[in-house]
Design a protein around this motif. Structure first.
Motif, PDB file in Angstrom:
ATOM      1  N   ALA A 191      -7.226  25.739 -51.427  1.00 14.30           N
ATOM      2  CA  ALA A 191      -6.895  24.192 -51.959  1.00 14.30           C
ATOM      3  C   ALA A 191      -7.203  23.560 -50.581  1.00 14.30           C
ATOM      4  CB  ALA A 191      -5.794  24.425 -52.614  1.00 14.30           C
ATOM      5  N   LYS A 192      -6.615  23.438 -50.180  1.00 22.48           N
ATOM      6  CA  LYS A 192      -6.523  22.837 -48.637  1.00 22.48           C
ATOM      7  C   LYS A 192      -8.177  22.902 -49.128  1.00 22.48           C
ATOM      8  CE  LYS A 192      -3.609  25.161 -45.999  1.00 22.48           C
ATOM      9  NZ  LYS A 192      -3.159  25.183 -45.405  1.00 22.48           N
ATOM     10  N   ASP A 193      -8.830  23.756 -48.714  1.00 19.96           N
ATOM     11  CA  ASP A 193     -10.464  23.875 -48.111  1.00 19.96           C
ATOM     12  C   ASP A 193     -11.289  23.179 -48.930  1.00 19.96           C
ATOM     13  OD1 ASP A 193      -9.675  25.569 -46.179  1.00 19.96           O
ATOM     14  OD2 ASP A 193     -10.428  27.332 -46.613  1.00 19.96           O
ATOM     15  N   TRP A 194     -11.122  23.349 -50.161  1.00 24.01           N
ATOM     16  CA  TRP A 194     -11.681  22.609 -51.501  1.00 24.01           C
ATOM     17  C   TRP A 194     -11.238  21.099 -51.940  1.00 24.01           C
ATOM     18  CZ3 TRP A 194     -14.052  25.128 -55.808  1.00 24.01           C
ATOM     19  CH2 TRP A 194     -14.658  23.601 -56.425  1.00 24.01           C
ATOM     20  N   PHE A 195      -9.763  20.655 -51.178  1.00 23.68           N
ATOM     21  CA  PHE A 195      -9.235  19.550 -51.448  1.00 23.68           C
ATOM     22  C   PHE A 195     -10.600  18.515 -49.810  1.00 23.68           C
ATOM     23  CE2 PHE A 195      -6.845  15.713 -50.977  1.00 23.68           C
ATOM     24  CZ  PHE A 195      -7.411  14.696 -51.145  1.00 23.68           C
ATOM     25  N   LYS A 196     -10.597  19.106 -48.386  1.00 18.40           N
ATOM     26  CA  LYS A 196     -11.285  19.293 -47.450  1.00 18.40           C
ATOM     27  C   LYS A 196     -12.942  18.988 -47.791  1.00 18.40           C
ATOM     28  CE  LYS A 196     -12.136  20.160 -42.752  1.00 18.40           C
ATOM     29  NZ  LYS A 196     -12.944  20.062 -42.294  1.00 18.40           N
ATOM     30  N   LYS A 197     -13.293  19.987 -48.440  1.00 22.58           N
ATOM     31  CA  LYS A 197     -14.661  19.448 -48.822  1.00 22.58           C
ATOM     32  C   LYS A 197     -15.119  18.658 -50.004  1.00 22.58           C
ATOM     33  CE  LYS A 197     -18.390  22.524 -50.168  1.00 22.58           C
ATOM     34  NZ  LYS A 197     -19.032  24.120 -50.851  1.00 22.58           N
TER      35      LYS A 197
ATOM     36  N   HIS B 129     -17.457  15.305 -48.417  1.00 22.25           N
ATOM     37  CA  HIS B 129     -18.785  15.762 -49.244  1.00 22.25           C
ATOM     38  C   HIS B 129     -18.829  13.779 -49.607  1.00 22.25           C
ATOM     39  CE1 HIS B 129     -22.326  17.255 -51.993  1.00 22.25           C
ATOM     40  NE2 HIS B 129     -22.298  16.217 -53.007  1.00 22.25           N
ATOM     41  N   ASN B 130     -17.983  13.539 -50.040  1.00 22.32           N
ATOM     42  CA  ASN B 130     -17.604  12.425 -50.995  1.00 22.32           C
ATOM     43  C   ASN B 130     -17.447  11.191 -50.939  1.00 22.32           C
ATOM     44  OD1 ASN B 130     -18.527  13.207 -53.949  1.00 22.32           O
ATOM     45  ND2 ASN B 130     -16.394  14.933 -53.646  1.00 22.32           N
ATOM     46  N   THR B 131     -16.725  11.132 -49.580  1.00 20.63           N
ATOM     47  CA  THR B 131     -16.437   9.269 -48.933  1.00 20.63           C
ATOM     48  C   THR B 131     -16.749   9.094 -48.143  1.00 20.63           C
ATOM     49  OG1 THR B 131     -13.878  10.964 -49.790  1.00 20.63           O
ATOM     50  CG2 THR B 131     -13.847   8.826 -48.239  1.00 20.63           C
ATOM     51  N   PRO B 132     -17.093   9.946 -46.816  1.00 26.15           N
ATOM     52  CA  PRO B 132     -18.004   8.874 -45.903  1.00 26.15           C
ATOM     53  C   PRO B 132     -18.950   8.756 -45.377  1.00 26.15           C
ATOM     54  CG  PRO B 132     -17.044  11.209 -44.757  1.00 26.15           C
ATOM     55  CD  PRO B 132     -16.871  11.564 -46.634  1.00 26.15           C
ATOM     56  N   GLY B 133     -20.346   9.292 -46.750  1.00 24.21           N
ATOM     57  CA  GLY B 133     -21.661   9.384 -46.578  1.00 24.21           C
ATOM     58  C   GLY B 133     -22.438   8.204 -47.323  1.00 24.21           C
ATOM     59  N   GLY B 134     -21.569   7.185 -47.235  1.00 21.60           N
ATOM     60  CA  GLY B 134     -22.048   5.809 -47.786  1.00 21.60           C
ATOM     61  C   GLY B 134     -22.422   4.782 -46.990  1.00 21.60           C
ATOM     62  N   LYS B 135     -23.505   3.507 -47.440  1.00 19.84           N
ATOM     63  CA  LYS B 135     -23.402   2.353 -46.408  1.00 19.84           C
ATOM     64  C   LYS B 135     -21.920   2.858 -45.757  1.00 19.84           C
ATOM     65  CE  LYS B 135     -25.835   0.189 -49.047  1.00 19.84           C
ATOM     66  NZ  LYS B 135     -26.349   1.139 -50.547  1.00 19.84           N
ATOM     67  N   LEU B 136     -20.576   2.346 -46.417  1.00 20.28           N
ATOM     68  CA  LEU B 136     -19.694   2.274 -45.556  1.00 20.28           C
ATOM     69  C   LEU B 136     -19.547   0.674 -45.741  1.00 20.28           C
ATOM     70  CD1 LEU B 136     -19.455   4.898 -42.761  1.00 20.28           C
ATOM     71  CD2 LEU B 136     -18.575   4.685 -44.876  1.00 20.28           C
ATOM     72  N   ASN B 137     -20.273  -0.615 -46.100  1.00 21.16           N
ATOM     73  CA  ASN B 137     -20.314  -1.980 -46.146  1.00 21.16           C
ATOM     74  C   ASN B 137     -18.746  -2.538 -46.211  1.00 21.16           C
ATOM     75  OD1 ASN B 137     -22.544  -2.113 -44.889  1.00 21.16           O
ATOM     76  ND2 ASN B 137     -23.245  -2.392 -47.382  1.00 21.16           N
ATOM     77  N   ARG B 138     -17.859  -1.715 -48.095  1.00 22.03           N
ATOM     78  CA  ARG B 138     -16.956  -2.581 -47.722  1.00 22.03           C
ATOM     79  C   ARG B 138     -15.471  -1.672 -47.638  1.00 22.03           C
ATOM     80  NH1 ARG B 138     -19.840   0.132 -51.944  1.00 22.03           N
ATOM     81  NH2 ARG B 138     -20.618  -0.600 -53.819  1.00 22.03           N
TER      82      ARG B 138
ATOM     83  N   ALA C  89     -11.763  13.913 -58.695  1.00 21.06           N
ATOM     84  CA  ALA C  89     -12.069  12.191 -58.594  1.00 21.06           C
ATOM     85  C   ALA C  89     -10.686  12.137 -58.247  1.00 21.06           C
ATOM     86  CB  ALA C  89     -12.789  12.501 -59.849  1.00 21.06           C
ATOM     87  N   PHE C  90      -9.671  12.584 -59.120  1.00 20.51           N
ATOM     88  CA  PHE C  90      -8.111  11.503 -59.738  1.00 20.51           C
ATOM     89  C   PHE C  90      -7.634  12.416 -58.506  1.00 20.51           C
ATOM     90  CE2 PHE C  90      -8.233  13.659 -63.796  1.00 20.51           C
ATOM     91  CZ  PHE C  90      -9.819  12.790 -64.684  1.00 20.51           C
ATOM     92  N   MET C  91      -7.791  13.104 -56.913  1.00 19.17           N
ATOM     93  CA  MET C  91      -7.829  13.552 -56.251  1.00 19.17           C
ATOM     94  C   MET C  91      -8.117  12.606 -55.017  1.00 19.17           C
ATOM     95  SD  MET C  91      -6.795  17.644 -56.094  1.00 19.17           S
ATOM     96  CE  MET C  91      -6.467  17.615 -54.754  1.00 19.17           C
ATOM     97  N   LEU C  92      -9.052  11.971 -55.213  1.00 19.15           N
ATOM     98  CA  LEU C  92      -9.688  11.297 -54.113  1.00 19.15           C
ATOM     99  C   LEU C  92      -8.644   9.865 -54.554  1.00 19.15           C
ATOM    100  CD1 LEU C  92     -13.770  11.693 -54.720  1.00 19.15           C
ATOM    101  CD2 LEU C  92     -11.746  12.300 -52.628  1.00 19.15           C
ATOM    102  N   GLU C  93      -8.627   9.242 -55.727  1.00 17.19           N
ATOM    103  CA  GLU C  93      -8.353   7.949 -56.581  1.00 17.19           C
ATOM    104  C   GLU C  93      -6.358   8.154 -55.420  1.00 17.19           C
ATOM    105  OE1 GLU C  93      -6.651   5.076 -59.780  1.00 17.19           O
ATOM    106  OE2 GLU C  93      -6.810   7.503 -59.577  1.00 17.19           O
TER     107      GLU C  93
END
Length: 353
Positions: A38-44, A48-57, A128-132
């Motif tokens: 579960a820890k490995d899954w959440f880390k992945k 995968h989903n958080t630091p990959g964008g332009k990060l402008n906001r 998605a719920f866990m990211l929020e």
């Protein structure tokens, strides 16, 4: 140092805060005796989903705190501003993971959408719920002692609800599989872009920075909102225009709004001025996965001189937003500074990607 290098340096510094925050979130699962898989899954999922964008906001929070303070931030101030910025990036990640499932998208940020990664599938809904939820863990850990803690909690909750309302209007107005242009209007478009984009992409970063900088005057927040919502709307209209008229080399993707039945600015302007004959062409060809039908729609747009109409809209928006900014006294007022909004406008005005 060039602007590009400054931008790269800002991005790298902001990114340097992420691994510690991610590890704090994984440590929370460990403290709750969650199993290793579960820890490995959440880390992945987080990576995968958080630091990959332009990060402008996220970076905008840091930049705005610095402008309001009027000097460079200490290491501790920088880290706290960056944590608030990363909370917006987690909110963005939550929205995008869910949005990609709803839209049945294939790729995001040059990699497969999270739900399409091998073995993920519908587990992405819970991810998605866990990211929020991660946002509120970090806010409690790092800001619970601050007198503005409840203010930033409410701000995140209200902004999330506003964004979800915008998504709802978008989904029921322009489903990909049912094309009905009678549901479209510039008023609907206005509601979608203000609620789905402007609140969380423009107002949220500035309002968080204002709380951290000690701004307490309600009028200052109202003034910020009055400037940033039109700015966010202008940004989204640009996006809609570039999707239709920008080259893939320019915007980094192939525009698909016409084939995807998007309730964008371009189609809504066209619907407002089309002749009966042109309207029939739009009704028969918009929202179809067919490049010849897309070309027929673009031919109508060309006949209606959409490019000139966009140039007029851009000039008018720039004048209006500058007028709102100029209402703030040059020396600043109630904790606000013109420079905050001028910096946002400079990033957006006449952008080509």
């Amino acid at each position: 140092m060039s602007d590009k290098k400054i931008s790269a340096a800002s991005r790298d510094k902001f990114l340097s805060v992420w691994p510690d925050l991610r590890d704090e979130l994984i440590a929370y699962l460990a403290n709750e005796s969650m199993p290793q898989d579960a820890k490995d899954w959440f880390k992945k999922s987080l990576d995968h989903n958080t630091p990959g964008g332009k990060l402008n906001r996220g970076i905008s929070v840091v930049d705005t705190v610095e402008i309001l303070k009027g000097s460079s931030l200490s290491d501790e101030e920088y880290k706290r501003a960056a944590i608030l910025g990363w909370c917006i990036e987690l909110l963005q990640a939550y929205f995008l993971v869910a949005d990609d499932i709803m839209d049945a998208s294939i790729t995001r940020r040059g990699q497969p959408c999270w739900y399409r990664v091998d073995g993920v599938g519908n587990i992405a809904i819970n991810d998605a719920f866990m990211l929020e939820a991660a946002i509120y863990y970090l806010l409690k850990k790092h800001f619970r002692q601050e007198k503005y803690y409840v203010d930033i909690l409410e701000l995140f909750l209200e902004t999330t609800f506003q964004t979800e309302m915008g998504q709802l209007i978008d989904l029921i107005t322009a489903p990909e599989d049912v094309v009905d242009l009678s549901k479209f209007s510039l008023q609907k478009h206005h509601l979608i872009v203000v609620y789905k984009t402007a609140y969380y992409s423009f107002y949220l970063p500035v309002a968080l920075a204002m709380h951290m900088a000690g701004v307490t005057n309600a009028d200052a927040y109202k003034k910020a909102l009055d400037i940033l919502l039109p700015l966010g709307e202008y940004f989204q209209v640009q996006d809609d225009y570039l999707d239709c008229y920008g080259t893939p080399e320019q915007i980094g993707k192939i525009g698909t709004d016409i084939q995807d039945n998007k309730c964008g600015w371009v189609i809504n302007v066209a619907l407002g001025i089309a002749t009966a004959e042109q309207r029939k062409i739009l009704d028969d060809n918009y929202g179809q996965k067919d490049s010849s039908k897309e070309a027929a729609v673009k031919a109508v747009f060309a006949d209606l001189n959409i490019t000139k109409r966009f140039e007029d809209y851009e000039a008018e928006s720039y004048k209006k937003i500058n007028g709102l900014i100029d209402e703030i006294p040059a020396e600043g007022s109630e904790g606000l500074k013109r420079e905050v909004f001028q910096a946002f406008l400079a990033k957006v005005y006449k952008r080509t990607k």
